[in-house]
Design an enzyme around this catalytic site. Structure first.
Site, PDB file in Angstrom:
ATOM      1  N   ASN A  96      41.019  49.226  41.419  1.00 32.77           N
ATOM      2  CA  ASN A  96      39.889  48.420  41.905  1.00 32.77           C
ATOM      3  C   ASN A  96      40.432  47.466  42.961  1.00 32.77           C
ATOM      4  O   ASN A  96      41.105  46.490  42.633  1.00 32.77           O
ATOM      5  CB  ASN A  96      39.276  47.645  40.723  1.00 32.77           C
ATOM      6  CG  ASN A  96      38.240  46.629  41.186  1.00 32.77           C
ATOM      7  OD1 ASN A  96      37.776  46.675  42.317  1.00 32.77           O
ATOM      8  ND2 ASN A  96      37.888  45.706  40.304  1.00 32.77           N
ATOM      9  N   TRP A  97      40.145  47.775  44.201  1.00 36.98           N
ATOM     10  CA  TRP A  97      40.734  46.981  45.296  1.00 36.98           C
ATOM     11  C   TRP A  97      39.957  45.702  45.582  1.00 36.98           C
ATOM     12  O   TRP A  97      40.345  44.935  46.470  1.00 36.98           O
ATOM     13  CB  TRP A  97      40.811  47.837  46.565  1.00 36.98           C
ATOM     14  CG  TRP A  97      41.930  48.837  46.527  1.00 36.98           C
ATOM     15  CD1 TRP A  97      42.907  48.950  45.562  1.00 36.98           C
ATOM     16  CD2 TRP A  97      42.206  49.851  47.504  1.00 36.98           C
ATOM     17  NE1 TRP A  97      43.761  49.979  45.872  1.00 36.98           N
ATOM     18  CE2 TRP A  97      43.355  50.550  47.062  1.00 36.98           C
ATOM     19  CE3 TRP A  97      41.595  50.247  48.685  1.00 36.98           C
ATOM     20  CZ2 TRP A  97      43.910  51.615  47.775  1.00 36.98           C
ATOM     21  CZ3 TRP A  97      42.136  51.305  49.401  1.00 36.98           C
ATOM     22  CH2 TRP A  97      43.280  51.980  48.953  1.00 36.98           C
ATOM     23  N   LYS A  98      38.850  45.502  44.911  1.00 36.94           N
ATOM     24  CA  LYS A  98      38.053  44.295  45.140  1.00 36.94           C
ATOM     25  C   LYS A  98      37.820  44.124  46.646  1.00 36.94           C
ATOM     26  O   LYS A  98      37.595  45.107  47.341  1.00 36.94           O
ATOM     27  CB  LYS A  98      38.742  43.090  44.489  1.00 36.94           C
ATOM     28  CG  LYS A  98      38.987  43.333  43.000  1.00 36.94           C
ATOM     29  CD  LYS A  98      39.414  42.119  42.243  1.00 36.94           C
ATOM     30  CE  LYS A  98      39.527  42.462  40.750  1.00 36.94           C
ATOM     31  NZ  LYS A  98      39.937  41.345  39.919  1.00 36.94           N
TER      32      LYS A  98
ATOM     33  N   HIS B 295      31.429  44.600  36.505  1.00 38.61           N
ATOM     34  CA  HIS B 295      32.723  43.909  36.509  1.00 38.61           C
ATOM     35  C   HIS B 295      32.482  42.419  36.269  1.00 38.61           C
ATOM     36  O   HIS B 295      31.477  41.862  36.710  1.00 38.61           O
ATOM     37  CB  HIS B 295      33.430  44.125  37.855  1.00 38.61           C
ATOM     38  CG  HIS B 295      34.845  43.617  37.836  1.00 38.61           C
ATOM     39  ND1 HIS B 295      35.148  42.286  38.012  1.00 38.61           N
ATOM     40  CD2 HIS B 295      36.017  44.248  37.631  1.00 38.61           C
ATOM     41  CE1 HIS B 295      36.460  42.130  37.919  1.00 38.61           C
ATOM     42  NE2 HIS B 295      37.011  43.312  37.695  1.00 38.61           N
TER      43      HIS B 295
ATOM     44  N   GLY C 145      43.532  39.071  36.464  1.00 34.30           N
ATOM     45  CA  GLY C 145      44.148  38.355  37.579  1.00 34.30           C
ATOM     46  C   GLY C 145      44.900  37.099  37.186  1.00 34.30           C
ATOM     47  O   GLY C 145      45.167  36.238  38.020  1.00 34.30           O
TER      48      GLY C 145
ATOM     49  N   GLU D  26      37.812  44.714  29.551  1.00 38.89           N
ATOM     50  CA  GLU D  26      38.602  43.772  30.353  1.00 38.89           C
ATOM     51  C   GLU D  26      38.391  42.350  29.832  1.00 38.89           C
ATOM     52  O   GLU D  26      37.387  41.719  30.165  1.00 38.89           O
ATOM     53  CB  GLU D  26      38.162  43.826  31.817  1.00 38.89           C
ATOM     54  CG  GLU D  26      38.336  45.178  32.465  1.00 38.89           C
ATOM     55  CD  GLU D  26      38.423  45.046  33.989  1.00 38.89           C
ATOM     56  OE1 GLU D  26      39.434  45.464  34.533  1.00 38.89           O
ATOM     57  OE2 GLU D  26      37.494  44.502  34.602  1.00 38.89           O
TER      58      GLU D  26
HETATM   59  P1  PGA Z   1      43.947  42.642  37.543  1.00 35.79           P
HETATM   60  O1  PGA Z   1      42.347  42.805  37.556  1.00 35.79           O
HETATM   61  O2  PGA Z   1      44.536  44.014  37.304  1.00 35.79           O
HETATM   62  O3  PGA Z   1      44.297  42.063  38.877  1.00 35.79           O
HETATM   63  O4  PGA Z   1      44.229  41.693  36.420  1.00 35.79           O
HETATM   64  C1  PGA Z   1      41.674  43.780  36.797  1.00 35.79           C
HETATM   65  C2  PGA Z   1      40.238  43.835  37.231  1.00 35.79           C
HETATM   66  O5  PGA Z   1      39.706  42.809  37.670  1.00 35.79           O
HETATM   67  O6  PGA Z   1      39.612  44.927  37.159  1.00 35.79           O
END
Ligand code: PGA
Length: 270
Positions: free
Chosen positions: A35-37, A120, A194, A188
């Site tokens: 997931n590159w956001k 998400h 993050g 999650e």
């Molecule tokens: P992260 O994020 O791997 O940077 O912790 C996961 C996500 O937000 O899907």
């Protein structure tokens, strides 16, 4: 309160021991999603794929990359047929209509997009994504032939089973029992995303088993087949043990998916 305290024992499928759990896991194809956001311009996204593709050979896992909307078309062109699916990070529930700034499932399908991340926690927290909308988005994605990844997660580190139960009940309410197993669920925990602090493998397993038990309350058969991913600070170092957990069928990875070497290492661990 631990997550499992929130589900009655009757809600937990009769596992029949670790061997059976691992046998059932082997029937489900692992899925690793990057997931590159809101990262990577088109040129960067295309350069990433050129770098990562040769590193992915030999995996049995399904692989998907979810770039920003702008890079979807170019990435479909860049990876066409190379074993990497391209997913979107969101979509609107309606096929078309007066919804300024939105993108629909048929528009994604037209580009060659194969799946979509829905619900998400950043969309829920920062952009007002509701369970009410997700209740329509998940079946809309299935109808269009997109693979939905429904994200759920609790904010409370020491519990939050009721939050997971509520999200799953509401967000999957529009999905028929026969199609339940076609949804992918990403667990999650909000406190891990993050942050540099992943859930332990035991916590990820416990929560994934809990999610599977909740699905079993609607359909024991779907619960055996449905894939449950873990997301939240997945790193190459931790991914081997994490992905070996009996109820963890893959990972939704953000930070570590931005670098081709670390993304390929996570895929290799699956
Ligand atoms: P992260 O994020 O791997 O940077 O912790 C996961 C996500 O937000 O899907």
């Amino acid at each position: 309160m631990a997550i499992m305290d929130c589900v009655g024992r009757a809600g937990v499928p009769d596992a029949g021991g670790d061997d059976l759990l691992l046998l059932r896991k082997a029937m489900r194809t692992a899925l690793i999603v990057g997931n590159w956001k809101m990262h990577k311009l088109i040129a960067e996204a295309v350069a990433f794929t050129a770098d990562v593709l040769p590193r992915l050979s030999g995996t049995r896992a399904e692989i998907a990359l979810a770039p920003a909307f702008t890079a979807l078309g170019p990435l479909v062109q860049a990876v066409g047929g190379a074993g990497v699916a391209i997913y979107a990070q969101n979509m609107h529930e309606a096929p078309f209509g007066p919804f300024t700034g939105e993108v629909s499932a048929p528009m994604l399908v037209e580009l060659g997009v194969a799946g979509v991340i829905l619900g998400h926690s950043e969309r829920r927290r920062l952009f007002g994504e509701t369970d009410r909308a997700l209740r329509q988005k998940v079946p809309a994605a299935l109808r269009a032939g997109l693979q939905p990844i429904l994200c759920v997660g609790q904010s409370d580190r020491s519990g939050g089973g009721h939050e997971l139960r509520q999200q799953l009940q509401e967000d999957l309410a529009g999905v028929d029992e026969e199609q339940l197993a076609d949804v992918v669920i990403a667990y999650e925990p909000l406190w891990a995303i993050g942050t540099g602090t992943a859930a332990t493998c035991a916590q990820a397993q416990e929560a994934s088993a809990f999610v599977r038990a909740l699905v079993a309350e609607r359909s024991p058969a779907a619960a055996e087949r449905i894939r449950i991913l873990y997301g939240g600070c997945v790193t190459p170092a931790a991914s081997g043990e994490l992905l070996a957990q009996p109820d963890v069928d893959g990972a939704l990875v953000a930070d570590a998916s931005l670098d081709p070497v670390s993304f390929a290492a996570i895929v290799a661990a699956a």
